[in-house]
Design an enzyme around this catalytic site. Structure first.
Site, PDB file in Angstrom:
ATOM      1  N   ASP A  85     -59.255 -45.926 -34.838  1.00 13.95           N
ATOM      2  CA  ASP A  85     -58.485 -45.129 -35.803  1.00 13.95           C
ATOM      3  C   ASP A  85     -57.228 -45.816 -36.323  1.00 13.95           C
ATOM      4  OD1 ASP A  85     -60.241 -42.947 -35.761  1.00 13.95           O
ATOM      5  OD2 ASP A  85     -59.313 -42.137 -33.963  1.00 13.95           O
ATOM      6  N   ARG A 143     -59.965 -37.969 -37.810  1.00 13.52           N
ATOM      7  CA  ARG A 143     -59.627 -36.546 -37.764  1.00 13.52           C
ATOM      8  C   ARG A 143     -58.166 -36.313 -38.119  1.00 13.52           C
ATOM      9  NH1 ARG A 143     -61.758 -35.688 -33.291  1.00 13.52           N
ATOM     10  NH2 ARG A 143     -63.728 -34.843 -34.047  1.00 13.52           N
ATOM     11  N   ARG A 179     -63.708 -39.545 -20.832  1.00 14.18           N
ATOM     12  CA  ARG A 179     -62.510 -38.724 -20.998  1.00 14.18           C
ATOM     13  C   ARG A 179     -62.320 -37.926 -19.710  1.00 14.18           C
ATOM     14  NH1 ARG A 179     -61.259 -39.537 -26.234  1.00 14.18           N
ATOM     15  NH2 ARG A 179     -62.979 -39.945 -27.670  1.00 14.18           N
ATOM     16  N   ASP A 218     -54.450 -43.003 -27.831  1.00 10.69           N
ATOM     17  CA  ASP A 218     -53.274 -42.190 -27.537  1.00 10.69           C
ATOM     18  C   ASP A 218     -53.373 -41.472 -26.198  1.00 10.69           C
ATOM     19  OD1 ASP A 218     -51.203 -42.463 -29.333  1.00 10.69           O
ATOM     20  OD2 ASP A 218     -52.098 -41.169 -30.828  1.00 10.69           O
ATOM     21  N   THR A 247     -58.621 -48.542 -30.183  1.00  7.82           N
ATOM     22  CA  THR A 247     -59.164 -47.384 -30.886  1.00  7.82           C
ATOM     23  C   THR A 247     -59.498 -47.796 -32.310  1.00  7.82           C
ATOM     24  OG1 THR A 247     -58.651 -45.196 -31.811  1.00  7.82           O
ATOM     25  CG2 THR A 247     -56.789 -46.645 -31.366  1.00  7.82           C
ATOM     26  N   ASP A 264     -54.232 -45.755 -35.180  1.00  9.67           N
ATOM     27  CA  ASP A 264     -53.116 -44.808 -35.211  1.00  9.67           C
ATOM     28  C   ASP A 264     -52.251 -44.873 -33.959  1.00  9.67           C
ATOM     29  OD1 ASP A 264     -54.959 -43.809 -33.441  1.00  9.67           O
ATOM     30  OD2 ASP A 264     -54.887 -41.748 -34.172  1.00  9.67           O
ATOM     31  N   GLY A 292     -62.349 -43.037 -26.233  1.00 13.77           N
ATOM     32  CA  GLY A 292     -63.441 -43.518 -27.069  1.00 13.77           C
ATOM     33  C   GLY A 292     -63.542 -45.028 -27.040  1.00 13.77           C
TER      34      GLY A 292
END
Length: 331
Positions: free
Chosen positions: A127, A171, A72, A103, A125, A129, A11
């Site tokens: 996120d 998510r 992707r 990731d 990213t 994370d 992403g």
């Protein structure tokens, strides 16, 4: 090392172009050639590789998305495809690779290292994370996008005496929801890390509105609940006028904040130093307490950013309209 490759994968996130610019400018400063690989690992397998020139770094630091495109690539999970990619890099005389992504991109980089490729990863990213860093490229921009949207949503919610459910990305991690919710003063923050009760949320909302509130904001990470479904349920369960907004991909795009533009540039340049000056071959390049750090892939998981429950508890306390509702009772 004479030639460095760079790709963006997975992403997109605001600040990726700033990271690409950092790689280009630092590489040219060290007298290296740079090859850009378009569309991530998918482009690598299709040999979509172009030589990059210094002028290509001009005017991109403020642009969202990625000039290298991204995609992707499920087939890259296959070992024979990983071997093929490594062979392609050698064929194009690429001595080291900079991978910018999340990731999944990190797993691809690890696979290339096992095939004998020197590769470093930049955490890109929204996120926040990724392992090996306190902050990822794009997170701050995404939080600020949510913040601006919620301020506007609260204006209209207040005008109509409504409660607003705002679904944000996340998510598997609630970092965006927590940071944006704390910054905008959301009354409720729902994240996948902390289970909540719809029924208790409904009761608390009703009590708040009866006590005189003219609006309430519920920030809902997509991994905590479906924002639209939750809003519809609350409408049926309560007498409150509920509006629902899913911010979706607006969180990914747009101009990066100053923080992300700086972070991208710093990590991009540091990636080149990791490969050339330090001789690192399999590291995540990140930040820890505002310092650049280099973490080997096998140790990166130990530096994964964890969800801050104390900060979440603080946000819940600050968002409560009435002190008698404890965090456990509300959620």
């Amino acid at each position: 090392m004479k030639t460095i490759g760079v790709l963006t994968s997975g992403g997109d996130s605001p600040g990726m172009n700033a990271a690409v610019r950092g790689v280009l400018r630092a590489a040219f400063h060290h007298g290296l050639s740079v090859c850009g690989i378009r569309q991530g690992y998918k482009g690598l397998l299709h040999e979509d590789i172009v030589p990059m020139k210094p002028y290509m770094a001009g005017g991109i630091v403020h642009r969202g998305g990625t000039i290298l495109k991204t995609a992707r690539c499920l087939e890259f999970k296959e070992e024979n495809m990983q071997k093929k990619a490594a062979d392609i890099l050698r064929k194009h005389h690429i001595d080291g690779l900079v991978v910018i992504g999340g990731d999944g991109s990190l797993k691809g980089a690890e696979a290339l290292y096992r095939q004998g490729i020197s590769v470093v990863t930049l955490p890109g990213t929204i996120d926040n994370d990724m392992p090996g860093t306190d902050e990822t490229i794009g997170f701050d921009s995404a939080v600020n996008t949510v913040l601006q949207a919620v301020h506007k949503i609260r204006d209209t919610a207040s005008s109509h005496d409504r409660a607003a459910v705002v679904e944000v990305m996340g998510r598997h991690a609630g970092h965006i929801a927590l940071a944006a919710g704390l910054a905008c003063g959301a009354e409720y923050i729902l994240v996948p890390e902390v289970p909540f009760s719809r029924e208790k949320l409904a009761v608390s909302l009703e009590e708040q509105m009866k006590a005189g509130r003219t609006n309430s904001i519920v920030i809902c990470a997509e991994g905590a609940d479906d924002g639209r479904a939750l809003g519809m349920w609350l409408k049926e369960r309560t007498d409150i006028d509920i509006c629902m907004t899913n911010l979706g991909y607006v969180q990914r795009g747009g101009e990066p904040t100053a923080r992300d533009a700086i972070l991208g540039g710093v990590l991009g340049a540091s990636a080149v130093e990791a490969l050339t000056v330090h001789g690192f071959t399999h590291h995540v390049v990140g930040v820890e307490r505002s310092r650049v750090i280099y973490t080997p892939y096998e140790q990166a998981e130990e530096k994964r950013r964890t969800f801050s429950r104390p900060l979440y508890d603080l946000a819940a306390m600050l968002g409560a309209a009435q002190d008698e509702f404890s965090i456990e009772e509300k959620f």
